[in-house]
Design a protein around this motif. Sequence first.
Motif, PDB file in Angstrom:
ATOM      1  N   VAL A  51       0.841  -1.203   0.000  1.00  0.00           N
ATOM      2  CA  VAL A  51       0.000   0.000   0.000  1.00  0.00           C
ATOM      3  C   VAL A  51       0.875   1.251   0.000  1.00  0.00           C
ATOM      4  N   TRP A  52       1.989   1.210   0.744  1.00  0.00           N
ATOM      5  CA  TRP A  52       2.909   2.361   0.787  1.00  0.00           C
ATOM      6  C   TRP A  52       3.478   2.649  -0.604  1.00  0.00           C
ATOM      7  N   ILE A  53       3.827   1.605  -1.323  1.00  0.00           N
ATOM      8  CA  ILE A  53       4.356   1.785  -2.679  1.00  0.00           C
ATOM      9  C   ILE A  53       3.315   2.448  -3.582  1.00  0.00           C
ATOM     10  N   ALA A  54       2.076   2.053  -3.387  1.00  0.00           N
ATOM     11  CA  ALA A  54       1.009   2.580  -4.255  1.00  0.00           C
ATOM     12  C   ALA A  54       0.593   3.993  -3.875  1.00  0.00           C
ATOM     13  N   PHE A  55       0.611   4.336  -2.587  1.00  0.00           N
ATOM     14  CA  PHE A  55       0.060   5.620  -2.131  1.00  0.00           C
ATOM     15  C   PHE A  55       1.086   6.479  -1.404  1.00  0.00           C
ATOM     16  N   ARG A  56       2.343   6.281  -1.671  1.00  0.00           N
ATOM     17  CA  ARG A  56       3.402   7.008  -0.965  1.00  0.00           C
ATOM     18  C   ARG A  56       3.232   8.519  -1.103  1.00  0.00           C
ATOM     19  N   GLY A  57       3.268   9.218   0.034  1.00  0.00           N
ATOM     20  CA  GLY A  57       3.181  10.672   0.051  1.00  0.00           C
ATOM     21  C   GLY A  57       1.780  11.231  -0.038  1.00  0.00           C
ATOM     22  N   VAL A  58       0.767  10.362  -0.049  1.00  0.00           N
ATOM     23  CA  VAL A  58      -0.629  10.801  -0.158  1.00  0.00           C
ATOM     24  C   VAL A  58      -1.266  10.807   1.233  1.00  0.00           C
ATOM     25  N   GLN A  59      -1.982  11.887   1.561  1.00  0.00           N
ATOM     26  CA  GLN A  59      -2.736  12.003   2.815  1.00  0.00           C
ATOM     27  C   GLN A  59      -1.848  11.689   4.032  1.00  0.00           C
ATOM     28  N   THR A  60      -0.692  12.340   4.086  1.00  0.00           N
ATOM     29  CA  THR A  60       0.240  12.119   5.205  1.00  0.00           C
ATOM     30  C   THR A  60      -0.005  13.083   6.362  1.00  0.00           C
ATOM     31  N   LEU A  61      -0.854  14.076   6.162  1.00  0.00           N
ATOM     32  CA  LEU A  61      -1.173  15.088   7.186  1.00  0.00           C
ATOM     33  C   LEU A  61       0.061  15.865   7.624  1.00  0.00           C
ATOM     34  N   GLU A  62       0.992  16.089   6.691  1.00  0.00           N
ATOM     35  CA  GLU A  62       2.209  16.829   7.030  1.00  0.00           C
ATOM     36  C   GLU A  62       1.873  18.301   7.242  1.00  0.00           C
ATOM     37  N   LEU A  63       2.513  18.895   8.252  1.00  0.00           N
ATOM     38  CA  LEU A  63       2.258  20.280   8.621  1.00  0.00           C
ATOM     39  C   LEU A  63       3.579  21.033   8.632  1.00  0.00           C
ATOM     40  N   GLY A  64       3.622  22.174   7.958  1.00  0.00           N
ATOM     41  CA  GLY A  64       4.849  22.963   7.898  1.00  0.00           C
ATOM     42  C   GLY A  64       5.266  23.492   9.252  1.00  0.00           C
ATOM     43  N   GLY A  65       6.539  23.914   9.351  1.00  0.00           N
ATOM     44  CA  GLY A  65       7.089  24.350  10.636  1.00  0.00           C
ATOM     45  C   GLY A  65       6.313  25.477  11.292  1.00  0.00           C
ATOM     46  N   ALA A  66       5.890  26.473  10.528  1.00  0.00           N
ATOM     47  CA  ALA A  66       5.171  27.615  11.097  1.00  0.00           C
ATOM     48  C   ALA A  66       3.653  27.463  10.988  1.00  0.00           C
ATOM     49  N   GLU A  67       3.187  26.418  10.310  1.00  0.00           N
ATOM     50  CA  GLU A  67       1.747  26.227  10.151  1.00  0.00           C
ATOM     51  C   GLU A  67       1.106  25.797  11.463  1.00  0.00           C
ATOM     52  N   ARG A  68      -0.124  26.250  11.661  1.00  0.00           N
ATOM     53  CA  ARG A  68      -0.858  25.880  12.873  1.00  0.00           C
ATOM     54  C   ARG A  68      -2.270  25.459  12.496  1.00  0.00           C
ATOM     55  N   THR A  69      -2.785  24.503  13.217  1.00  0.00           N
ATOM     56  CA  THR A  69      -4.164  24.087  13.017  1.00  0.00           C
ATOM     57  C   THR A  69      -5.075  24.933  13.902  1.00  0.00           C
ATOM     58  N   ASP A  70      -6.364  24.765  13.718  1.00  0.00           N
ATOM     59  CA  ASP A  70      -7.322  25.475  14.575  1.00  0.00           C
ATOM     60  C   ASP A  70      -7.131  25.087  16.034  1.00  0.00           C
ATOM     61  N   PHE A  71      -6.762  23.829  16.271  1.00  0.00           N
ATOM     62  CA  PHE A  71      -6.534  23.380  17.648  1.00  0.00           C
ATOM     63  C   PHE A  71      -5.350  24.116  18.272  1.00  0.00           C
ATOM     64  N   HIS A  72      -4.294  24.321  17.498  1.00  0.00           N
ATOM     65  CA  HIS A  72      -3.125  25.046  18.013  1.00  0.00           C
ATOM     66  C   HIS A  72      -3.496  26.499  18.318  1.00  0.00           C
ATOM     67  N   VAL A  73      -4.255  27.108  17.432  1.00  0.00           N
ATOM     68  CA  VAL A  73      -4.694  28.491  17.661  1.00  0.00           C
ATOM     69  C   VAL A  73      -5.589  28.555  18.902  1.00  0.00           C
ATOM     70  N   TRP A  74      -6.433  27.532  19.070  1.00  0.00           N
ATOM     71  CA  TRP A  74      -7.306  27.488  20.250  1.00  0.00           C
ATOM     72  C   TRP A  74      -6.476  27.372  21.525  1.00  0.00           C
ATOM     73  N   LEU A  75      -5.401  26.589  21.477  1.00  0.00           N
ATOM     74  CA  LEU A  75      -4.532  26.463  22.650  1.00  0.00           C
ATOM     75  C   LEU A  75      -3.831  27.781  22.957  1.00  0.00           C
ATOM     76  N   ASN A  76      -3.429  28.503  21.914  1.00  0.00           N
ATOM     77  CA  ASN A  76      -2.870  29.838  22.147  1.00  0.00           C
ATOM     78  C   ASN A  76      -3.893  30.744  22.820  1.00  0.00           C
ATOM     79  N   GLY A  77      -5.124  30.674  22.337  1.00  0.00           N
ATOM     80  CA  GLY A  77      -6.183  31.456  22.964  1.00  0.00           C
ATOM     81  C   GLY A  77      -6.439  31.034  24.393  1.00  0.00           C
ATOM     82  N   LEU A  78      -6.330  29.718  24.647  1.00  0.00           N
ATOM     83  CA  LEU A  78      -6.500  29.212  26.009  1.00  0.00           C
ATOM     84  C   LEU A  78      -5.421  29.773  26.920  1.00  0.00           C
ATOM     85  N   ARG A  79      -4.196  29.845  26.406  1.00  0.00           N
ATOM     86  CA  ARG A  79      -3.116  30.448  27.195  1.00  0.00           C
ATOM     87  C   ARG A  79      -3.431  31.903  27.519  1.00  0.00           C
ATOM     88  N   ASP A  80      -3.878  32.645  26.516  1.00  0.00           N
ATOM     89  CA  ASP A  80      -4.208  34.050  26.744  1.00  0.00           C
ATOM     90  C   ASP A  80      -5.356  34.188  27.741  1.00  0.00           C
TER      91      ASP A  80
END
Length: 682
Positions: A51-80
């Motif tokens: 399966v890895w050979i067939a679908f390599r690199g697809v739907q890996t949920l990779e996130l860039g270094g500075a990218e944030r999800t809504d959950f991360h933003v919510w945690l920042n708001g929780l800190r504030d």
Amino acid sequence: MATGPAGSKTVQGKEPLTSETKNGATASTPAAKRHRKSLLLAAVAVLWVLVWIAFRGVQTLELGGAERTDFHVWLNGLRDAFDASRDSSFFFQYVVTPITQGLNAVVEFLQNLFSQASGGRPVPQVGWLGVVALLSWLAFALAGVRSMLLVAAFTLLCGFFGYWEESIDTLIITFISVLLCVIIGIPTGLLMARNKRFSAIMSPILDVMQTLPSFAYLAPLALVFGIGPAAAVVTTLIYALPPLVRITEHGIRGVSPSTLEAVTSMGATPWQTLSKVQVPLAKRTIVVGINQCTMAALSMATIAALINGPGLGAPVLQALQALDVGSAFVSGLAIVLMAIMLDRTTTAASERSSIAARVRRGSKESQKRGAQRRRMIVLIGAAVALVAVYLSHNYLTLAKFPSSPNLGKPLAAIIQSFNDWTVETFSGVTEAFKNITTAMLVNPLESLLAQSPWWVMALVIIAIAAIAGGWRAAAITVLCELVILGTGLWNETMKTLATTLVATLLVVIVATILGVWMGRSKLADSIVRPILDAFQTIPSFVYLVPALALFGPTRFTAIAAAVVYGVPIATKLIADGIRGVSTTTIEAAQSMGTTAGQMIMKVQLPMSRKAVVLAVNQGLLYVLAMVVVGGLVGGGGLGYLVVSGFSQGQLFGKGLAAGIAITALGVLLDRITKYAAFRTAS
């Protein structure tokens, strides 16, 4: 009815009813079950790769270094929101703030007393001479003359290295944390030993506390308690409490049932039984628990530098971030000296309890004379210590630690020169080893884990958990995977898992070689075990220094440090398992002409399977804890995100999410390996 081979009875036209078939075919035997399990795991692996050979690199949920999800933003708001509500929230006003202010006040009071300038003075209230005298007297009172000399020598050495204030601050944080652990942990352990229902409630909580990598504590506690001494103390308390509770419970449960029956028959109340019999008989074990608690507290007190905890962790962290191997080595050596000092003192204190018990068997008169003599020596020592305190308070030269001999800077320069020479001389070997391991193990495994579609990896891990550990392991795996997905850091978690698995593989290889050698040879055990004990004494933070010197700031540095950190515990478990194989079995195998290699591969390792699986479990957890700490030296993965969360305000939420993901990964790996060990034993 006829008679078959070996006298077994058969029904005509049917196979003999042997031990292999009477319970429903050969699949019911342990060997057949293991064979079937191996086939299933192999099938999962083959399907996964396809399966890895067939679908390599697809739907890996990779996130860039500075990218944030809504959950991360919510945690920042929780800190504030936390910060904004500190002055108005009932929880903060009447629970968190009093705890924080109280702990900060105690730490500040002790710092003003022993380590920091205070009261308009350029020096603390008690200078270096008074501190050394007090610590030496305390070591003598608890553990004897040898510990007194050790404490005096090592404390002075830390000062001559240039880290006097930091060393005393480390002792202050460790002392407060251990004191709180004793106040909370010993009563908890006593109650668990006497109440099975309470023990059943507390055991899972302690399991989680011991499973969580220490990095996972930092962000949430900083969120609640802020950064500073209070957060450092609470963090250290959480990390150091479980060993004391468990060892205390074990010590109380270990008291002979016949002794308890005899005391009960004499009409003793439960309180009298506990205070007059169980606690005194378990005293040595409880002191061992305090020893383990102290070592855990020291280890965590250094890591707490990330949340502005005072002590030796700060100069180590600064040197690592500046890639200054010489300074990192010297400050790390000061931590090692502290660890050895505390370990030997608490160990000697536990041994004194056994000696005291043997002395009590002598005549009452000799006991009385010995007690009076020791009491007099302790009182004289206390008087000398008080004189030293008075002198250090009133005379500047005895208050401010002397600037010479300055051992720290020359030693740092020597170490830096040696490091430069080592890198220049052996860079080809270390670089080749790093590159080969990275190319042959780390990169392929990371690609397989992190470049597979997330749903494929989730199903693969669930299948492995179900095959190796059963439905309970699979159920916990599903829950942990949902948590990891919720953090938005699935891809980084898979990268951390890849690094962890490679380091664990190396740990198991080294531990198996050393463990088999130790288990088969008493001489080898006597040589290697003290070295392993010494390695276990060193706080995890320190392992990064030599790894950084050899391999530079890369993810392999984290792997190298993790291997050295995980090998001692895994080796001891395997050695004990090999040594525990029945001598009758060994003799029977020898009588059949079994060679040494066959003895190891066909007899001792298979019969030590439970110990080996447990070694994998413990080695894996130690490795995970160290791999995430490796984020400080280029290890990447979740550990790097935790560190980034502390250094960059906008990434706080992402760092906190990484801590949650580390926790879920640790619980997942722990449960799979523990249930696998249980099924192996059964």
